[in-house]
Design an enzyme around this catalytic site. Structure first.
Site, short mmCIF file in Angstrom:
data_model
loop_
_atom_site.label_atom_id
_atom_site.label_comp_id
_atom_site.label_asym_id
_atom_site.label_seq_id
_atom_site.Cartn_x
_atom_site.Cartn_y
_atom_site.Cartn_z
N HIS A 299 -6.85 -2.40 8.30
CA HIS A 299 -6.88 -2.72 6.83
C HIS A 299 -6.90 -4.57 6.32
O HIS A 299 -7.21 -5.15 7.35
CB HIS A 299 -5.38 -2.23 7.73
CG HIS A 299 -4.68 -3.18 9.33
ND1 HIS A 299 -2.93 -2.47 9.05
CD2 HIS A 299 -4.68 -4.02 9.73
CE1 HIS A 299 -2.80 -3.80 10.15
NE2 HIS A 299 -3.05 -4.05 10.13
N TRP B 204 -3.98 2.93 14.63
CA TRP B 204 -4.84 2.24 13.82
C TRP B 204 -6.54 2.47 15.15
O TRP B 204 -6.24 1.73 16.19
CB TRP B 204 -4.58 1.27 13.76
CG TRP B 204 -4.38 0.83 12.51
CD1 TRP B 204 -4.15 1.37 10.93
CD2 TRP B 204 -2.71 0.66 12.52
NE1 TRP B 204 -3.54 0.85 9.95
CE2 TRP B 204 -2.41 0.54 11.01
CE3 TRP B 204 -1.99 0.09 13.07
CZ2 TRP B 204 -1.25 0.80 10.35
CZ3 TRP B 204 -0.21 -0.12 13.25
CH2 TRP B 204 0.17 0.49 11.36
N GLN C 242 -9.20 -1.05 1.39
CA GLN C 242 -7.80 -0.77 1.28
C GLN C 242 -7.99 -1.94 0.00
O GLN C 242 -8.81 -2.67 -0.21
CB GLN C 242 -6.90 -1.18 2.08
CG GLN C 242 -6.79 -0.52 2.97
CD GLN C 242 -5.90 -0.25 4.65
OE1 GLN C 242 -5.27 -1.36 4.43
NE2 GLN C 242 -5.47 0.65 4.30
N VAL D 176 6.70 -4.05 8.03
CA VAL D 176 7.22 -4.35 7.40
C VAL D 176 9.64 -3.69 7.52
O VAL D 176 9.33 -2.76 8.15
CB VAL D 176 7.60 -3.48 5.49
CG1 VAL D 176 5.90 -4.07 5.03
CG2 VAL D 176 6.90 -2.00 6.03
N ARG E 161 -12.27 2.20 10.51
CA ARG E 161 -11.45 3.31 11.74
C ARG E 161 -12.37 3.81 12.50
O ARG E 161 -13.34 4.65 12.26
CB ARG E 161 -10.97 3.44 11.16
CG ARG E 161 -9.48 2.89 10.35
CD ARG E 161 -7.87 2.85 10.53
NE ARG E 161 -7.17 2.44 9.01
CZ ARG E 161 -5.81 2.56 8.99
NH1 ARG E 161 -5.64 3.75 8.84
NH2 ARG E 161 -5.54 1.67 8.05
N ALA F 124 5.32 -5.65 0.86
CA ALA F 124 3.85 -5.29 0.53
C ALA F 124 2.97 -3.99 0.80
O ALA F 124 4.38 -3.43 0.81
CB ALA F 124 3.69 -5.79 1.92
C1 FA5 Z 1 -2.06 0.10 6.43
O1 FA5 Z 1 -3.39 0.06 6.54
C2 FA5 Z 1 -1.32 -0.31 6.42
N1 FA5 Z 1 -1.16 -1.65 6.48
C3 FA5 Z 1 -0.40 0.01 4.64
C4 FA5 Z 1 1.05 -1.22 4.83
C5 FA5 Z 1 0.97 -2.66 3.80
C6 FA5 Z 1 1.75 -0.59 4.76
C7 FA5 Z 1 1.43 -3.15 3.44
C8 FA5 Z 1 3.22 -1.25 4.31
C9 FA5 Z 1 2.94 -2.67 4.25
P1 FA5 Z 1 -2.25 3.12 6.36
O2 FA5 Z 1 -2.73 3.37 7.73
O3 FA5 Z 1 -1.71 4.38 6.22
O4 FA5 Z 1 -1.53 2.09 5.91
O5 FA5 Z 1 -3.29 3.09 5.32
C10 FA5 Z 1 -2.91 2.56 4.05
C11 FA5 Z 1 -3.64 3.36 3.02
O6 FA5 Z 1 -5.38 3.64 3.72
C12 FA5 Z 1 -3.68 4.87 3.30
O7 FA5 Z 1 -2.52 5.55 2.05
C13 FA5 Z 1 -4.68 5.25 2.64
O8 FA5 Z 1 -5.16 5.71 1.35
C14 FA5 Z 1 -6.67 4.43 3.33
N2 FA5 Z 1 -6.81 4.84 4.57
C15 FA5 Z 1 -6.50 5.01 5.94
N3 FA5 Z 1 -7.07 5.43 6.58
C16 FA5 Z 1 -8.31 5.68 5.97
C17 FA5 Z 1 -9.60 6.62 5.74
N4 FA5 Z 1 -10.15 6.27 7.60
N5 FA5 Z 1 -10.75 6.92 4.96
C18 FA5 Z 1 -10.12 6.28 3.83
N6 FA5 Z 1 -9.02 5.61 3.44
C19 FA5 Z 1 -7.46 4.97 4.44
#
Ligand code: FA5
Length: 342
Positions: free
Chosen positions: A173, A154, A213, A256, A199, A310
């Site tokens: 997130h 992140w 999100q 998780v 981010r 979650a």
């Molecule tokens: C997370 O942020 C975790 N907090 C998700 C999670 C929650 C996992 C609860 C388990 C339990 P991740 O970094 O993969 O995970 O981001 C989740 C989703 O956010 C991605 O699949 C995507 O759809 C969206 N996302 C992430 N980064 C970006 C970005 N820079 N631009 C647009 N969408 C994004």
């Protein structure tokens, strides 16, 4: 004195009945009711009269004044009405109307409302949290200690990084809302939490530095992966308006255990394989898993009493799939040609 009052009144009424303009009305009002008018003189001199006379003269003077006022008003109305230009005020009902330009909700707000509607329909509550977060809620309480390599996943916008203990940041997130909610509520509950995330990463057609999100969190004493998969299928089938299958693949997120990548059957080919899903029949949607017991403990629950699942999905990514939008940067571009399409 009485006859003087009647005389003034009759004169006034006669003059009023001959007026032609509003200015004349104004002048007569000044002449007969103004500060220097004869009436005012009479009223001023009342103090020199006997009690009996005061009563009598005062009453007639006021009645006469009222009659003059009524006449002034009446003639003012007559003048206004006769000056009314009916020609220029005419409405031509055959001229086509001008359509008023109205704004509407941005596509992201529409999608967010849609998601909230589906989940509240399934008994979920919508929870909220701050966009400017502390390191504690964004990382530590989510089982991501300071030196843990998972933090690198992140890329974070820090606020005043040299500040004391609990560094502030723009949340990366929506998962910190899980902790904030659990600190204040006892299970069982189910919530979703849509919101903005940030981010520090380079943008491309699927990545933005600012995006949305939506988190889901279900906690109780007997919550299982099966519930989780079922709710996912229900939600996505409603959201995309077609039967959707969900697939979970093992993955890792510190908050998780077990963790999953959450895939749905391809919207174009329903799992058969096509160009949109690079022939594998599935589309990757986001991270998910069963809540790590360390996260429950950080939120003030006893270890091993509850179970929960979650997930955190990208809202723009869902909107892109549903409305066939090819570039995430369009959402925040402010380009009206894009915005007006939805
Ligand atoms: C997370 O942020 C975790 N907090 C998700 C999670 C929650 C996992 C609860 C388990 C339990 P991740 O970094 O993969 O995970 O981001 C989740 C989703 O956010 C991605 O699949 C995507 O759809 C969206 N996302 C992430 N980064 C970006 C970005 N820079 N631009 C647009 N969408 C994004």
């Amino acid at each position: 004195m009485q006859s003087k009052i009647i005389e003034i009144k009759n004169k006034a009424i006669e003059e009023i009945s001959e007026v032609k303009t509003k200015e004349e009305i104004f002048d007569l009002e000044k002449k007969y009711l103004g500060r220097n008018s004869e009436f005012n003189q009479i009223l001023k001199n009342l103090k020199n009269l006997s009690e009996e006379e005061k009563k009598e003269i005062g009453k007639s003077a006021n009645l006469a004044k009222k009659e003059i006022e009524d006449n002034l008003k009446k003639y003012e109305r007559i003048i206004s009405e006769s000056n009314f230009d009916f020609q220029s005020e005419k409405i031509d009902i055959t001229i086509p109307g001008k359509r008023k330009k109205r704004g509407h909700l941005n596509i992201l707000s529409q999608v967010r409302n849609e998601i909230e509607d589906i989940f509240t329909g399934m008994g979920f509550e919508v929870a909220d949290g701050p966009e400017v977060e502390t390191e504690h809620y964004n990382f530590d309480a989510l089982n991501i200690p300071k030196d843990h390599p998972a933090r690198d996943e992140w890329d974070t916008f820090w606020i005043k990084p040299e500040e004391k203990l609990d560094h502030m940041l723009l949340r990366t997130h929506t998962s910190p809302v899980q902790i904030r909610y659990m600190e204040k509520n006892e299970p069982p509950f189910r919530i979703i939490s849509p919101g903005k995330c940030f981010r520090r990463e380079a943008t491309d057609s699927t990545h933005e530095h600012t995006f949305y999100q939506f988190e889901a969190l279900v906690v109780g004493e007997d919550v299982s992966v099966a519930n989780f998969k079922y709710i996912g299928e229900q939600f996505f089938s409603k959201f995309f308006n077609k039967d959707i299958k969900v697939r979970l693949r093992p993955s890792f997120f510190p908050f998780v255990e077990p963790g999953f990548e959450f895939d749905i059957s391809c919207l174009m080919c329903s799992g058969k394989g096509c160009r949109a899903c690079k022939n594998n029949g599935w589309l990757e949607l986001g991270g998910a898993g069963m809540v790590n017991q360390n996260v429950f403990v950080a939120s003030g629950y006893p270890r091993n009493k509850y179970q929960g699942f979650a997930w955190g999905f990208g809202l723009e990514r869902l909107a892109m799939m549903k409305y066939k939008i090819s570039d995430i940067r369009l959402f925040h571009s402010g380009d009206l040609r894009f915005i007006k399409q939805f």
